[in-house]
Design an enzyme around this catalytic site. Structure first.
Site, PDB file in Angstrom:
ATOM      1  N   SER A   1      -3.764   7.988  -5.358  1.00  0.00           N
ATOM      2  CA  SER A   1      -3.418   8.361  -3.982  1.00  0.00           C
ATOM      3  C   SER A   1      -2.323   7.506  -3.352  1.00  0.00           C
ATOM      4  CB  SER A   1      -4.662   8.343  -3.086  1.00  0.00           C
ATOM      5  OG  SER A   1      -5.418   9.513  -3.283  1.00  0.00           O
TER       6      SER A   1
ATOM      7  N   LYS B   1       0.508   9.452  -1.848  1.00  0.00           N
ATOM      8  CA  LYS B   1       0.614   9.957  -0.478  1.00  0.00           C
ATOM      9  C   LYS B   1       1.578   9.138   0.375  1.00  0.00           C
ATOM     10  CE  LYS B   1      -3.951  12.167  -0.469  1.00  0.00           C
ATOM     11  NZ  LYS B   1      -4.643  11.674  -1.661  1.00  0.00           N
TER      12      LYS B   1
ATOM     13  N   SER C   1      -7.172  10.126   3.249  1.00  0.00           N
ATOM     14  CA  SER C   1      -6.662  10.458   1.918  1.00  0.00           C
ATOM     15  C   SER C   1      -7.130  11.836   1.454  1.00  0.00           C
ATOM     16  CB  SER C   1      -7.061   9.395   0.888  1.00  0.00           C
ATOM     17  OG  SER C   1      -6.227   9.444  -0.255  1.00  0.00           O
TER      18      SER C   1
ATOM     19  N   LYS D   1      -2.078   1.834   1.789  1.00  0.00           N
ATOM     20  CA  LYS D   1      -2.721   2.946   1.084  1.00  0.00           C
ATOM     21  C   LYS D   1      -3.511   2.450  -0.117  1.00  0.00           C
ATOM     22  CE  LYS D   1      -3.644   7.264   0.856  1.00  0.00           C
ATOM     23  NZ  LYS D   1      -4.980   6.859   0.380  1.00  0.00           N
TER      24      LYS D   1
END
Length: 438
Positions: free
Chosen positions: A32, A35, A92, A195
């Site tokens: 992730s 992202k 997320s 993140k």
């Protein structure tokens, strides 16, 4: 013997100078952390006037078909880009990442092309994106060095992005969703967040930044054995890094590739170190005062020195609250989730055949093309559903099955009228699907 953290890099956010690194150019799966590029491309579209924070995003059948973690809005639900950015960077949610890409570029494929174009422009030489969320695909690769370049660009080019990712959780209606980065944000002095990411083939990843005394450092950590290990390692890395005034080479000068990604099933080979090992390696009271001499897993000699009585409950189980205090420090900030709603979206997304801002109703917007890596799975599900329809009058419709694929045998029941969520799909625990390229 368990594997150690796969790769990491620590850089000065302003200069890009490297303070410490290990395997920074080895290819890895971003999970992730992907992202961050989804957000970068979106912020660029806003800056160029192709979208606004109030532009509409619509949950499509294609976006809803993503596996968890997801929000599970019903097809046709409208929300703003502002809401979508907060959801993907804090919660997320994979379905929202796809819906956002469709809104910005007209289709998932066009958005992925934009992601790769930005990666090339930024000099992310070993990065290739095949989706906007980071779910398993062995063709989607990066390096710690490339992710550091992206993190630095996100802070530099869009400083407003900090207000989207520096929250420990979100509250949506009566639902509270905690960020995987919350303990880092609540306990580490100067933490800005950024993140986290996880799929089995990557292990636990994190991109994080910390600001202290007018200086900001960025760390990328790939392949930790648990969420706590990546967070404790990041805290340790930052504490040491702020004592080091000058770095060596610039992150952009790290070229070439030092290795291929880990073999499938990395998470099964690199499991959580366990409570005793966390304290042996990351106990803040017993860390050396200087030098980067701490990047190995705890050995048997260190483990024997650990007194477990200080972090064990009466029933003999680990006291994780005390372990967090010892490895990350006590909470310095109260947990306050960011309130998020659908917002007041304007216009229509840039879906295929539709013009942004045209006011076309959501029901009339063409459904974007599905990601090709999911087509085979969808066809199989449809065949199975057709078989079920032939044998049972109570089977759910083929259209519903195609719109809401499930990883389990239990089909979700329909949400109550007026609900924006499909029952059984909202706020599910992330369980990454197997790599489609195995």
């Amino acid at each position: 013997m368990r594997a150690d953290i796969g790769a990491f890099i620590l850089i000065d956010a302003k200069s890009g100078n490297v303070l410490e690194e290990k395997n920074a150019t080895q290819k890895w799966y971003p999970a992730s952390l992907t992202k961050m590029m989804t957000a970068y491309v979106t912020f660029k579209a806003i800056r160029e006037g192709r979208a606004t924070l109030n532009s509409a995003v619509i949950q499509s059948k294609n976006s809803l078909s993503e596996p968890p973690s997801k929000m599970g809005f019903k097809v046709g639900t409208r929300f703003t880009i502002d809401t979508a950015l907060k959801i993907i960077l804090i919660k997320s949610a994979n379905d929202v990442a796809v819906a956002l890409g469709e809104a910005v570029s007209g289709s998932e494929a066009a958005f992925i092309a934009a992601m790769n174009a930005e990666a090339r422009r930024l000099g992310m030489t070993n990065t290739r994106f095949t989706n906007p969320h980071g779910l398993p695909d062995n063709g989607q690769v990066t390096t710690a060095r490339d992710m550091a370049i992206l993190a630095m660009a996100l802070r530099r080019d869009f400083p407003e992005s900090k207000s989207f990712y520096n929250h420990p959780g979100i509250r949506f209606g009566k639902k509270t969703l905690r960020s995987a980065n919350r303990e880092f944000l609540l306990r580490v002095p100067g933490a800005n967040g950024m993140k986290t990411g996880y799929i089995c083939n990557s292990g636990y990843n994190v991109a994080a930044s910390v600001s202290r005394r007018g200086r900001t450092l960025i760390a990328i950590i790939l392949g930790a054995g648990s969420g706590l290990e990546r967070t404790a390692f990041a805290r340790q890395l930052f504490d040491k890094g702020f004592k080091k005034r000058r770095g060596g080479r610039n992150v952009a000068s790290l070229t070439g590739t030092s290795g291929n990604p880990p073999a499938n099933g990395y998470c099964r080979r690199n499991k959580s170190p366990g409570a005793k090992a966390y304290v042996a390696r990351f106990d803040m009271k017993n860390e050396p005062s200087g030098g980067f001499l701490f990047f190995r897993s705890a050995n048997d000699k260190q483990l024997k020195k650990v007194d477990e009585s200080g972090f064990t409950l009466a029933n003999g189980k680990p006291d994780w609250a005390k372990i967090l205090d010892r490895t990350l420090g006590p909470r310095k900030i109260a947990y306050r989730p960011l309130q998020v709603g659908l917002g007041s979206p304007t216009g229509s997304p840039k879906a295929s055949g539709a013009v942004a801002g045209s006011g076309i109703p959501a029901s009339d917007i063409p459904v974007p093309s599905a990601n090709p890596v999911r087509r085979a799975e969808t066809q199989i599900r449809e065949k199975l559903q057709n078989t079920a329809q032939g044998s049972s009058s109570g089977a759910i419709s083929q259209a519903s099955a195609a719109a809401v694929p499930q990883a389990t045998a239990d089909a979700p029941t329909q949400a109550a009228p007026g609900s924006i969520f499909r029952k059984g799909l909202d706020f599910t625990v992330p369980v990454p699907a197997p790599s489609p390229r195995k």
